[in-house]
Design an enzyme around this catalytic site. Structure first.
Site, PDB file in Angstrom:
ATOM      1  N   SER A   2       0.839  -1.190   0.000  1.00 27.29           N
ATOM      2  CA  SER A   2       0.000   0.000   0.000  1.00 27.29           C
ATOM      3  C   SER A   2       0.871   1.236   0.000  1.00 27.29           C
ATOM      4  O   SER A   2       2.006   1.226   0.510  1.00 27.29           O
ATOM      5  CB  SER A   2      -0.903   0.030   1.243  1.00 27.29           C
ATOM      6  OG  SER A   2      -1.562   1.274   1.376  1.00 27.29           O
ATOM      7  N   TYR A  62      -2.670  -0.261  10.760  1.00 20.46           N
ATOM      8  CA  TYR A  62      -2.653  -0.649   9.349  1.00 20.46           C
ATOM      9  C   TYR A  62      -1.374  -0.162   8.664  1.00 20.46           C
ATOM     10  O   TYR A  62      -0.687  -0.918   7.973  1.00 20.46           O
ATOM     11  CB  TYR A  62      -3.879  -0.072   8.652  1.00 20.46           C
ATOM     12  CG  TYR A  62      -3.983  -0.390   7.168  1.00 20.46           C
ATOM     13  CD1 TYR A  62      -4.396  -1.643   6.736  1.00 20.46           C
ATOM     14  CD2 TYR A  62      -3.673   0.573   6.213  1.00 20.46           C
ATOM     15  CE1 TYR A  62      -4.495  -1.934   5.376  1.00 20.46           C
ATOM     16  CE2 TYR A  62      -3.767   0.301   4.854  1.00 20.46           C
ATOM     17  CZ  TYR A  62      -4.178  -0.959   4.446  1.00 20.46           C
ATOM     18  OH  TYR A  62      -4.274  -1.249   3.095  1.00 20.46           O
TER      19      TYR A  62
END
Length: 706
Positions: free
Chosen positions: A583, A596
């Protein structure tokens, strides 16, 4: 005329009078209907094998006169799925007139090009080499099939005598001859010498039967094959136990699967020494009866008899001298044990080629085995794609059936080596191979994409299949996985994928998924660690449960799936690709993202560490960094979208536009964009790249690696 299905025990009577009545008056449609019924029963003919025809009267478009036209299955294709577009249509008189310029058997291949001068329907399929076999016979409807029961008689040492006695002279006999113009003339000569016969047995090859109507031909075909099968059944056991009796017992079903899954990647590595191959495994009871028998060592080297069987399975199988209970965990020792067997097989194949080749023979092809037999466990087959590997297994089971029947009534005989070579390296067969479409960039590759039942994962899996790979679809949600499987089957067919329920936090499910890959395809080449979830909370709101879940799925999941993949890839020893879908958040700091974002950073650095360690094994590890892929994503279900919208002061509905507006390219990112990046990494142009990060985020400057 009506026949009851109960009259047949060994073949399937599928004729539906109501369906056939709808086609009355259209002989070509009835030909297709009959062909599809015959192709639906693998006891009658195998995939892609056999051909059928009908002769009709039609108006010649040039003269307006009535002419006789033959519609016959064209080159390639399968009877079970045959359509009109798969038929060739030829003027019968022109085809038969070719015998006036035929220069003899040494020149029969030149006749194939002349078939084109006999074509009636210019939009029809190219005529096959079997065209004259139908053309020189006068019957309105003809079936040429490769039924196991008939070939068992045709391949028996006393096949001609048995055929004469069994059918009382109503079935003719033509000795083995390679398909072509000469065999067509021999069929006509046999009929002329035996008027009134109902069919012809081709030595070592197959069966010709016919009728005045589509239905009469169908029934005649079934009756002849049924009689052959009945004869075999009556004789099983009379000469002694099948295949000389059982030499050893099979492992139980679970143990067979365990041994096969452990061994398949090693075998795949050996078989992929020239071209990457896809595997198939079967422990069918017919296979086990044969490979566990006393006669295996005598029969296996003989090879097959029917050309269709031989072309799919090679000159002979490789029989492993490996104990069924062998400990397979020491991969180095296992490879050292198997290497001489593969070298011996390759040398045998080279000797076969060099002994039989002609001055104009094509170059030697891949010398690795197609069929590998493991007594006590099962049969592996390897080919360029899953369908070809699966069909090779089906054909070798056909060959086993033939050997079983021939041995029960007489003695099995295979094609002489020279005849087999002349089929395998036939210039016409080579020309057909050269016309095959070029392989796609991921042909021969096996991919496991975690979380591939939806979102980014499904898009990647679809793109891989479109580019030639086979995939192991997986998801922790069984219902979602089932839906994805149905979608893939409808779009790509059953040979493009297999499935495994996979929670990447479960060691048992990870192992089971890789065992599934090994049994279905022989191993794995591409791993995409895509499974994920997201939790967006402030530091204060984050719980230990949140933290552990993120790290278990994203970091530990990536690590343990990679670890299992590397074990398989090292068995294969043909390299591989690992792609980690990370990501932009691995590099960019943002609010409400501690768990996260830090887990994504761990994924990113873990990728670099793995790349550094695995380069010596030709295993490449690369990263794709997406951002804001909202479409069909589980990540955006639940509270993540609300959390991100709150962090940025927008509504959930405004998120896609918000994310696009903040990128350099002002683009919304779709799952297909991530899939394209994965293909770019694995498609061959980046084979010398590892440890890289590809951003697919529309351009977020803060996420630049350098």
């Amino acid at each position: 005329m009506s026949v009851s299905a109960t009259q047949f025990k060994h073949v399937s009577y599928l004729w539906d009078e109501a369906e056939a009545a709808k086609l009355a008056g259209d002989e070509v449609a009835l030909l297709i209907y009959r062909s599809n019924l015959l192709g639906a029963d693998l006891r009658l003919t195998n995939y892609g094998g056999g051909n059928t025809s009908c002769k009709v009267t039609a108006k010649d478009p040039l003269t307006g006169q009535d002419v006789e036209v033959m519609w016959v299955k064209g080159s390639g294709g399968d009877l079970g799925t045959l359509k009109k577009s798969g038929l060739a249509a030829l003027y019968v008189d022109r085809l038969r007139s070719l015998k006036n310029i035929y220069r003899g058997v040494e020149f029969e291949d030149e006749m194939v090009e002349l078939f084109n001068h006999c074509i009636f329907d210019l939009s029809s399929k190219a005529p096959s080499i079997d065209t004259p076999l139908h053309g020189f016979l006068p019957f309105a409807h003809i079936d040429h099939l490769h039924p196991d029961a008939a070939i068992a008689i045709a391949a028996a040492k006393d096949g001609r005598k048995i055929t004469e006695e069994l059918f009382g002279g109503t079935i003719g006999w033509v000795e083995w001859k390679k398909p072509g113009f000469e065999l067509g003339l021999q069929l006509k000569a046999c009929l002329d010498a035996n008027p009134g016969i109902r069919g012809i047995m081709l030595g070592s090859h197959g069966l010709f039967t016919w009728g005045d109507t589509a239905y009469e031909s169908y029934i005649n075909t079934l009756e002849v094959i049924e009689k052959c099968a009945e004869y075999l059944e009556q004789n099983y056991g009379k000469k002694g136990p099948t295949f000389g009796g059982q030499k050893l017992e099979s492992l139980d079903a679970d143990a067979r699967k365990k041994q096969a899954a452990a061994l398949a990647p090693v075998l795949r590595g050996f078989c992929s020494s020239q071209t990457k191959m896809i595997g198939h495994f079967t422990d069918d009871t017919r296979v086990l009866e044969y490979i566990n028998s006393n006669d295996l060592d005598r029969l296996a080297p003989l090879g097959t008899s029917c050309p269709d069987h031989f072309l799919r399975t090679k000159i002979s199988p490789l029989v492993l001298e490996l104990d069924k209970n062998a400990e397979l965990s020491d991969v180095t020792a296992l490879k050292e044990q198997l290497a001489p067997a593969f070298e011996a097989y390759r040398q045998m194949y080279a000797d076969y080629y060099n002994t039989c080749k002609h001055d104009n023979s094509p170059a030697i092809r891949d010398a690795n085995p197609v069929v590998i037999l493991y007594p006590g466990v099962g049969m592996f087959t390897f080919a360029k794609d899953k369908q070809t590997a699966r069909v090779a297994a089906e054909f070798y089971i056909n060959a086993i059936n033939v050997m079983k029947g021939a041995e029960a009534i007489s003695e099995y005989t295979s094609l002489p080596r020279q005849e087999a070579f002349d089929i395998e390296y036939w210039l016409l067969e080579e020309a057909k191979l050269q016309r095959m479409p070029k392989s796609k960039i991921l042909s021969g590759r096996v991919a496991l994409v975690t979380g591939s039942a939806g979102g980014i994962g499904k898009a990647i899996a679809k793109k891989f299949v479109q580019e030639g790979a086979v995939v192991i679809l997986n998801d922790m949600n069984a219902e979602r996985l089932e839906g994805a499987a149905e979608e893939f089957k409808a779009q790509f067919g059953k040979d493009a994928y297999t499935t495994a329920v996979l929670d990447v936090t479960s060691a048992n499910q990870i192992k089971a998924a890789f065992d599934t890959a090994a049994l279905a395809f022989g191993g794995v080449d591409i791993i995409v660690n895509n499974a994920g979830l997201s939790i967006s909370k402030t530091i204060a709101d984050h719980t230990e449960k949140d933290w552990d879940l993120l790290y278990d799925v994203l970091v530990k999941g990536q690590f343990f799936v990679t670890q299992a993949a590397v074990s398989v890839m090292k068995k294969q020893d043909i390299g591989g690709d690992i792609i980690n879908i990370v990501s932009k958040n691995a590099l960019v700091s943002g609010p409400n993202n501690a768990g996260y974002g830090s887990a994504k950073a761990a994924q990113l650095h873990l990728s670099r560490l793995n790349a550094a360690e695995l380069g010596a094994d030709k295993i490449r590890v690369n990263v794709v960094n997406p951002d804001a892929v909202i479409s069909d994503s589980n990540i955006w279900a639940g509270g993540w979208a609300e959390g991100r919208a709150k962090a940025y002061g927008v509504t959930v509905e405004e998120l896609p536009a918000y994310y696009a507006k903040r990128t350099l390219l002002n683009e919304i990112i779709l799952p297909e964009d991530i899939a394209n990046a994965c293909v770019a990494i694995t498609g061959g142009l980046l084979n010398k790249s590892t440890g890289n990060v590809i951003n697919v985020d529309g351009g977020v400057a803060a996420g630049f690696v350098r």
